[in-house]
Design a protein around this motif. Sequence first.
Motif, PDB file in Angstrom:
ATOM      1  N   ILE A   1      35.263  31.911  43.759  1.00 50.36           N
ATOM      2  CA  ILE A   1      36.602  32.218  44.246  1.00 50.36           C
ATOM      3  C   ILE A   1      37.187  31.045  45.034  1.00 50.36           C
ATOM      4  CG2 ILE A   1      35.979  33.396  46.409  1.00 50.36           C
ATOM      5  CD1 ILE A   1      38.203  35.472  45.668  1.00 50.36           C
ATOM      6  N   LEU A   2      36.356  30.308  45.768  1.00 44.57           N
ATOM      7  CA  LEU A   2      36.846  29.146  46.514  1.00 44.57           C
ATOM      8  C   LEU A   2      37.285  28.032  45.563  1.00 44.57           C
ATOM      9  CD1 LEU A   2      34.194  29.147  49.369  1.00 44.57           C
ATOM     10  CD2 LEU A   2      36.639  29.565  49.653  1.00 44.57           C
ATOM     11  N   TYR A   3      36.461  27.753  44.535  1.00 42.45           N
ATOM     12  CA  TYR A   3      36.847  26.752  43.541  1.00 42.45           C
ATOM     13  C   TYR A   3      38.163  27.151  42.880  1.00 42.45           C
ATOM     14  CZ  TYR A   3      32.558  23.917  43.320  1.00 42.45           C
ATOM     15  OH  TYR A   3      31.516  23.066  43.602  1.00 42.45           O
ATOM     16  N   ALA A   4      38.236  28.400  42.432  1.00 46.28           N
ATOM     17  CA  ALA A   4      39.413  28.844  41.683  1.00 46.28           C
ATOM     18  C   ALA A   4      40.671  28.834  42.550  1.00 46.28           C
ATOM     19  CB  ALA A   4      39.171  30.236  41.108  1.00 46.28           C
ATOM     20  N   CYS A   5      40.640  29.552  43.663  1.00 55.91           N
ATOM     21  CA  CYS A   5      41.864  29.756  44.453  1.00 55.91           C
ATOM     22  C   CYS A   5      42.201  28.589  45.376  1.00 55.91           C
ATOM     23  CB  CYS A   5      41.752  31.049  45.264  1.00 55.91           C
ATOM     24  SG  CYS A   5      41.637  32.517  44.221  1.00 55.91           S
ATOM     25  N   ASP A   6      41.210  28.059  46.066  1.00 58.08           N
ATOM     26  CA  ASP A   6      41.499  27.022  47.059  1.00 58.08           C
ATOM     27  C   ASP A   6      41.508  25.611  46.481  1.00 58.08           C
ATOM     28  OD1 ASP A   6      41.793  28.949  48.982  1.00 58.08           O
ATOM     29  OD2 ASP A   6      39.858  28.615  49.926  1.00 58.08           O
ATOM     30  N   LEU A   7      40.647  25.339  45.522  1.00 54.15           N
ATOM     31  CA  LEU A   7      40.563  23.979  44.997  1.00 54.15           C
ATOM     32  C   LEU A   7      41.344  23.784  43.701  1.00 54.15           C
ATOM     33  CD1 LEU A   7      36.820  23.226  45.763  1.00 54.15           C
ATOM     34  CD2 LEU A   7      38.825  22.623  47.103  1.00 54.15           C
ATOM     35  N   ASN A   8      41.438  24.818  42.877  1.00 53.32           N
ATOM     36  CA  ASN A   8      42.126  24.676  41.596  1.00 53.32           C
ATOM     37  C   ASN A   8      43.491  25.351  41.567  1.00 53.32           C
ATOM     38  OD1 ASN A   8      40.115  23.126  40.400  1.00 53.32           O
ATOM     39  ND2 ASN A   8      38.918  24.933  39.891  1.00 53.32           N
ATOM     40  N   GLY A   9      43.893  25.964  42.663  1.00 51.15           N
ATOM     41  CA  GLY A   9      45.241  26.514  42.767  1.00 51.15           C
ATOM     42  C   GLY A   9      45.514  27.780  41.976  1.00 51.15           C
TER      43      GLY A   9
ATOM     44  N   ASP B   1      46.288  36.256  40.005  1.00 55.18           N
ATOM     45  CA  ASP B   1      45.711  35.887  38.709  1.00 55.18           C
ATOM     46  C   ASP B   1      44.192  35.988  38.742  1.00 55.18           C
ATOM     47  OD1 ASP B   1      48.266  35.365  37.786  1.00 55.18           O
ATOM     48  OD2 ASP B   1      48.124  33.205  38.129  1.00 55.18           O
ATOM     49  N   TYR B   2      43.592  35.538  39.842  1.00 51.51           N
ATOM     50  CA  TYR B   2      42.140  35.636  39.979  1.00 51.51           C
ATOM     51  C   TYR B   2      41.717  37.107  39.936  1.00 51.51           C
ATOM     52  CZ  TYR B   2      37.387  34.947  41.617  1.00 51.51           C
ATOM     53  OH  TYR B   2      36.013  34.958  41.710  1.00 51.51           O
ATOM     54  N   ALA B   3      42.456  37.946  40.635  1.00 48.37           N
ATOM     55  CA  ALA B   3      42.142  39.376  40.646  1.00 48.37           C
ATOM     56  C   ALA B   3      42.187  39.940  39.232  1.00 48.37           C
ATOM     57  CB  ALA B   3      43.128  40.122  41.560  1.00 48.37           C
ATOM     58  N   TYR B   4      43.249  39.613  38.524  1.00 44.81           N
ATOM     59  CA  TYR B   4      43.429  40.125  37.162  1.00 44.81           C
ATOM     60  C   TYR B   4      42.305  39.646  36.238  1.00 44.81           C
ATOM     61  CZ  TYR B   4      45.636  41.137  32.706  1.00 44.81           C
ATOM     62  OH  TYR B   4      45.886  41.607  31.455  1.00 44.81           O
ATOM     63  N   LEU B   5      42.001  38.353  36.310  1.00 48.44           N
ATOM     64  CA  LEU B   5      40.990  37.776  35.425  1.00 48.44           C
ATOM     65  C   LEU B   5      39.581  38.284  35.715  1.00 48.44           C
ATOM     66  CD1 LEU B   5      42.247  34.094  35.305  1.00 48.44           C
ATOM     67  CD2 LEU B   5      42.361  35.798  33.480  1.00 48.44           C
ATOM     68  N   ASN B   6      39.352  38.749  36.935  1.00 47.95           N
ATOM     69  CA  ASN B   6      38.009  39.193  37.322  1.00 47.95           C
ATOM     70  C   ASN B   6      37.907  40.700  37.510  1.00 47.95           C
ATOM     71  OD1 ASN B   6      36.234  36.658  37.786  1.00 47.95           O
ATOM     72  ND2 ASN B   6      38.254  36.123  38.549  1.00 47.95           N
ATOM     73  N   GLY B   7      38.937  41.415  37.085  1.00 41.68           N
ATOM     74  CA  GLY B   7      38.894  42.878  37.160  1.00 41.68           C
ATOM     75  C   GLY B   7      38.870  43.416  38.571  1.00 41.68           C
ATOM     76  N   LEU B   8      39.561  42.717  39.489  1.00 37.68           N
ATOM     77  CA  LEU B   8      39.605  43.140  40.891  1.00 37.68           C
ATOM     78  C   LEU B   8      41.014  43.543  41.270  1.00 37.68           C
ATOM     79  CD1 LEU B   8      37.642  40.085  42.347  1.00 37.68           C
ATOM     80  CD2 LEU B   8      36.737  42.383  42.028  1.00 37.68           C
ATOM     81  N   THR B   9      41.126  44.272  42.352  1.00 40.64           N
ATOM     82  CA  THR B   9      42.453  44.531  42.900  1.00 40.64           C
ATOM     83  C   THR B   9      42.845  43.330  43.752  1.00 40.64           C
ATOM     84  OG1 THR B   9      41.603  45.578  44.898  1.00 40.64           O
ATOM     85  CG2 THR B   9      42.023  47.034  42.980  1.00 40.64           C
ATOM     86  N   LEU B  10      44.139  43.178  43.993  1.00 42.60           N
ATOM     87  CA  LEU B  10      44.585  42.071  44.831  1.00 42.60           C
ATOM     88  C   LEU B  10      44.029  42.185  46.252  1.00 42.60           C
ATOM     89  CD1 LEU B  10      46.161  39.474  45.114  1.00 42.60           C
ATOM     90  CD2 LEU B  10      48.224  40.824  45.520  1.00 42.60           C
ATOM     91  N   PRO B  11      44.044  43.377  46.882  1.00 42.97           N
ATOM     92  CA  PRO B  11      43.445  43.469  48.224  1.00 42.97           C
ATOM     93  C   PRO B  11      41.956  43.109  48.229  1.00 42.97           C
ATOM     94  CG  PRO B  11      44.852  45.372  47.829  1.00 42.97           C
ATOM     95  CD  PRO B  11      44.752  44.623  46.528  1.00 42.97           C
ATOM     96  N   ALA B  12      41.217  43.501  47.199  1.00 42.15           N
ATOM     97  CA  ALA B  12      39.786  43.153  47.131  1.00 42.15           C
ATOM     98  C   ALA B  12      39.615  41.642  46.994  1.00 42.15           C
ATOM     99  CB  ALA B  12      39.120  43.869  45.957  1.00 42.15           C
ATOM    100  N   THR B  13      40.482  41.021  46.219  1.00 45.07           N
ATOM    101  CA  THR B  13      40.422  39.562  46.045  1.00 45.07           C
ATOM    102  C   THR B  13      40.715  38.859  47.354  1.00 45.07           C
ATOM    103  OG1 THR B  13      41.031  39.748  43.724  1.00 45.07           O
ATOM    104  CG2 THR B  13      41.400  37.600  44.776  1.00 45.07           C
ATOM    105  N   LYS B  14      41.740  39.314  48.058  1.00 49.46           N
ATOM    106  CA  LYS B  14      42.097  38.697  49.339  1.00 49.46           C
ATOM    107  C   LYS B  14      40.943  38.836  50.342  1.00 49.46           C
ATOM    108  CE  LYS B  14      47.052  39.285  48.895  1.00 49.46           C
ATOM    109  NZ  LYS B  14      47.910  38.317  49.510  1.00 49.46           N
ATOM    110  N   ALA B  15      40.324  39.999  50.371  1.00 48.71           N
ATOM    111  CA  ALA B  15      39.203  40.218  51.292  1.00 48.71           C
ATOM    112  C   ALA B  15      38.014  39.337  50.902  1.00 48.71           C
ATOM    113  CB  ALA B  15      38.796  41.695  51.288  1.00 48.71           C
ATOM    114  N   ARG B  16      37.731  39.250  49.603  1.00 45.17           N
ATOM    115  CA  ARG B  16      36.612  38.434  49.133  1.00 45.17           C
ATOM    116  C   ARG B  16      36.845  36.958  49.469  1.00 45.17           C
ATOM    117  NH1 ARG B  16      34.378  39.167  43.105  1.00 45.17           N
ATOM    118  NH2 ARG B  16      33.892  41.181  44.016  1.00 45.17           N
ATOM    119  N   LEU B  17      38.084  36.492  49.284  1.00 38.58           N
ATOM    120  CA  LEU B  17      38.405  35.092  49.585  1.00 38.58           C
ATOM    121  C   LEU B  17      38.301  34.823  51.088  1.00 38.58           C
ATOM    122  CD1 LEU B  17      39.268  32.323  48.588  1.00 38.58           C
ATOM    123  CD2 LEU B  17      41.646  33.102  48.674  1.00 38.58           C
TER     124      LEU B  17
END
Length: 184
Positions: free
Chosen positions: A120-128, A133-149
Amino acid sequence: MAHITKTPCIEDAWQAHHQELRGFLLKYCGDRDAADELLQRVYAKALADRATFCQLATPKAWLFKVAKHQWIDEKRRTKTWVDADDLDLPAEPPSHSAIDSLADCIANALPYCPPEDADILYACDLNGVKQADYAYLNGLTLPATKARLRRARIRLRERLIEQCQIIFDEQGRVCCHRGLANAT
């Protein structure tokens, strides 16, 4: 030569999403030929997995996830390794600016992070990649993605403090660091 029967569920999903998939891959590859090659691999994987593909509730998410993994696999396959003994290295390492050494420290700390944090760090923070989009591609909700990040960033910060001896000012910004320490 074997004949592959076209499957309507794959053809429909492909027609609906292949241009978007191509744009996604082109963004990461930066090369049309490489993106088209990966796109063909995604299509071939869908055909190979036709029985399960046609049962999917969200074929678009599956296609994007496979595209992402094809890109990652290609990056791993094309990674060039150089034997350190073959390099003509200077006796003194070149001096880096503070920012360069911090970037080096981050790059050296990420492999020690749990795989889900590094991903998630590579995808969201380093690759923009956008969090949605990360949530969608990984079958997560947006709040779950934000918490994971957020949790991944906290663990990376702890790692950087330990590994690079980073010191933060009152506002939480990096004030100084000692560069690369030994990774543990």
